[in-house]
Structures are given as structure tokens and as C-alpha cells.
Motif scaffolding. Sequence first.
Motif, PDB file in Angstrom:
ATOM      1  N   ILE A  92       5.517   2.918   4.868  1.00  0.00           N
ATOM      2  CA  ILE A  92       5.500   1.770   4.087  1.00  0.00           C
ATOM      3  C   ILE A  92       4.486   0.579   4.667  1.00  0.00           C
ATOM      4  CG2 ILE A  92       6.730  -0.272   3.320  1.00  0.00           C
ATOM      5  CD1 ILE A  92       9.340   1.692   3.200  1.00  0.00           C
ATOM      6  N   GLN A  93       3.628   0.224   4.011  1.00  0.00           N
ATOM      7  CA  GLN A  93       2.580  -0.735   4.417  1.00  0.00           C
ATOM      8  C   GLN A  93       2.338  -1.749   3.487  1.00  0.00           C
ATOM      9  OE1 GLN A  93      -1.057   0.999   6.327  1.00  0.00           O
ATOM     10  NE2 GLN A  93      -2.081  -0.051   4.764  1.00  0.00           N
ATOM     11  N   THR A  94       2.115  -2.943   4.264  1.00  0.00           N
ATOM     12  CA  THR A  94       1.569  -4.098   3.507  1.00  0.00           C
ATOM     13  C   THR A  94       0.486  -4.606   4.073  1.00  0.00           C
ATOM     14  OG1 THR A  94       4.090  -4.675   2.803  1.00  0.00           O
ATOM     15  CG2 THR A  94       2.800  -6.412   2.672  1.00  0.00           C
ATOM     16  N   THR A  95      -0.535  -5.220   3.520  1.00  0.00           N
ATOM     17  CA  THR A  95      -1.636  -5.893   3.806  1.00  0.00           C
ATOM     18  C   THR A  95      -1.547  -7.296   3.415  1.00  0.00           C
ATOM     19  OG1 THR A  95      -2.669  -3.758   3.694  1.00  0.00           O
ATOM     20  CG2 THR A  95      -4.018  -5.850   3.812  1.00  0.00           C
ATOM     21  N   VAL A  96      -1.701  -8.108   4.260  1.00  0.00           N
ATOM     22  CA  VAL A  96      -1.555  -9.743   3.957  1.00  0.00           C
ATOM     23  C   VAL A  96      -2.905 -10.200   4.441  1.00  0.00           C
ATOM     24  CG1 VAL A  96      -0.662 -11.671   4.663  1.00  0.00           C
ATOM     25  CG2 VAL A  96       0.840  -9.959   4.660  1.00  0.00           C
ATOM     26  N   TYR A  98       0.758  -4.200   8.174  1.00  0.00           N
ATOM     27  CA  TYR A  98       2.222  -4.191   8.948  1.00  0.00           C
ATOM     28  C   TYR A  98       2.736  -2.901   8.259  1.00  0.00           C
ATOM     29  CZ  TYR A  98       1.329  -9.252  10.107  1.00  0.00           C
ATOM     30  OH  TYR A  98       1.048 -10.227  10.681  1.00  0.00           O
ATOM     31  N   GLN A  99       3.478  -2.260   9.084  1.00  0.00           N
ATOM     32  CA  GLN A  99       3.946  -0.930   8.690  1.00  0.00           C
ATOM     33  C   GLN A  99       5.714  -0.788   9.066  1.00  0.00           C
ATOM     34  OE1 GLN A  99       1.320   1.953  10.402  1.00  0.00           O
ATOM     35  NE2 GLN A  99       0.003   1.859   8.653  1.00  0.00           N
ATOM     36  N   ALA A 100       6.144  -0.067   8.261  1.00  0.00           N
ATOM     37  CA  ALA A 100       7.486   0.503   8.613  1.00  0.00           C
ATOM     38  C   ALA A 100       7.784   1.837   8.300  1.00  0.00           C
ATOM     39  CB  ALA A 100       8.493  -0.723   7.924  1.00  0.00           C
ATOM     40  N   ASN A 147       0.968  -1.081  -0.019  1.00  0.00           N
ATOM     41  CA  ASN A 147      -0.024  -0.034  -0.150  1.00  0.00           C
ATOM     42  C   ASN A 147       0.880   1.374   0.083  1.00  0.00           C
ATOM     43  OD1 ASN A 147      -1.509  -1.777   2.416  1.00  0.00           O
ATOM     44  ND2 ASN A 147      -2.271  -1.844   0.375  1.00  0.00           N
ATOM     45  N   ASN A 148       0.172   2.421  -0.255  1.00  0.00           N
ATOM     46  CA  ASN A 148       0.633   3.821  -0.072  1.00  0.00           C
ATOM     47  C   ASN A 148       1.938   3.899  -1.087  1.00  0.00           C
ATOM     48  OD1 ASN A 148      -0.854   3.950   1.997  1.00  0.00           O
ATOM     49  ND2 ASN A 148       0.806   3.729   3.589  1.00  0.00           N
ATOM     50  N   LEU A 149       1.856   3.164  -2.019  1.00  0.00           N
ATOM     51  CA  LEU A 149       2.771   3.644  -3.319  1.00  0.00           C
ATOM     52  C   LEU A 149       2.449   4.915  -3.934  1.00  0.00           C
ATOM     53  CD1 LEU A 149       3.098   0.160  -4.946  1.00  0.00           C
ATOM     54  CD2 LEU A 149       4.679   1.277  -3.854  1.00  0.00           C
ATOM     55  N   PRO A 150       3.471   5.814  -4.548  1.00  0.00           N
ATOM     56  CA  PRO A 150       4.849   5.283  -4.689  1.00  0.00           C
ATOM     57  C   PRO A 150       5.605   5.553  -3.527  1.00  0.00           C
ATOM     58  CG  PRO A 150       4.545   7.257  -5.611  1.00  0.00           C
ATOM     59  CD  PRO A 150       3.034   6.903  -5.031  1.00  0.00           C
TER      60      PRO A 150
END
Length: 217
Positions: free
Chosen positions: A142-146, A159-161, A118-121
Motif C-alpha cells: 500500500i503506497q501513498t505519495t504526498v 509512504y508505504q505499509a 498508488n498501486n491500486l487496486p
Amino acid sequence: MRTRSLLALVGTTAALMVSAVSPASAADTVLTTGGPAGDAVATGDVLNASLASGTAATFYSSATGTSGVSCAESGFEAVVEENPAAPGTATETVTSHTFGSCTSNVFGVLGVTGVTVNNLPYTAAVSSDGAVSITPSAGSVIQTTVVLRTLLGSINCVYQAPSITGTASNDDNSINFVGQAFTKTSGSSLCFSSGYFTAKYAPVTNTTQGGASVHVN
């Protein structure tokens, strides 16, 4: 003799002028294609890479564990924004980062519906020493959804970083991310509380320039 001397001087001067206006060689810029002595990567060129052969992109619950999500397919695409003289730092805009063929060995999880970035670019900075830094836009993360399939239905684990770092190598034209830490910000108890991202992408190629390999100088 004088005529020859004058001709020699004219020839030398012309050679120096040509050298002064010739395009920058690969060693003059941070990113080059085809090899360290290849062509400089141009602003606007599109770079991409998939997972190195025989590897997987993993998102594990601990830095040294093997429990979590593993994806047999992953790739990214980025547009070059700046490619200054070496040594220096080139910048790119990461426009796409995808995952596929993902599985999970987490107890209670039946399968993985998808992994979405998520949240690209994002912004990628590549330094002459091989250091790679990925950062989000100002005010973002930076975010990823599983998305996991369970006996109780589908669950979303987010999850975020703040950023992640990797290493570029000219040995195999790769970018390697190892144990990059993410924190769970939402999701059920079946979502592991922390995620550690590891993936090796190779070779990185310049699709604008016919798929030539990309080197860091």
C-alpha cells in the motif's frame, strides 16, 4: 374433514417450498443494503463512501500528534467480489481512493499539491465482526505519495505499509481507520519519517442499488 386436511397439507407443503427457494435475506449474508433485514449485496455491486460529515482525513507524523497533512475531502470506491453467508468475510476490490482540499502545518511547507494512492487496486476484507482489512496485490505494498510545496520547490514524500485495518459500524454505516502506520520510503528531510493515517468514511452506500446504505452482518 379429510378434504380439508389434504388441502391444509398441500398448502403447508407449498409454503415450505416457496420458503426454500426464496432469495437470501439480509441476515443470511455478510453485506446487505438498506438495513440488517434488507437485500443481500450482489457480486459486482459498486460501493462508495466519502468522509463522515465534519471530519477530515489526516496523515500525521505521530500516532498522537497533530503535525502533518489534513484533507477535508476523501472517498473510496470498491467492487464487491464475494458476499458469503453470515457469519463470514466479504471481499471487495478497492478501485479508487482519493483525497482533496489538503493542507499542511509542517514547518517549511507552503502547501499540499496533492495526495495520491498508488498501486491500486487493493483488496478489502470485511468480516461479520466489523473488522476491515486492506491489503495490496501479491508482491506489492500500500503506497501513498504526498506532494508538498516548499520554498525550495516541490517535493515528493512516499509512504508505504504492508496493510491497514479499520472497523465497520452499522450505527452510522461507517468504516473507521485510526492511526494506521506508514513508513517513509523516499523524500527530503521535510517529509516526516513516519505517517499515521486516520479517516472515517460514512455512510458506505451501494451505488448499484440506488445509493442504499450498506450494513455488515
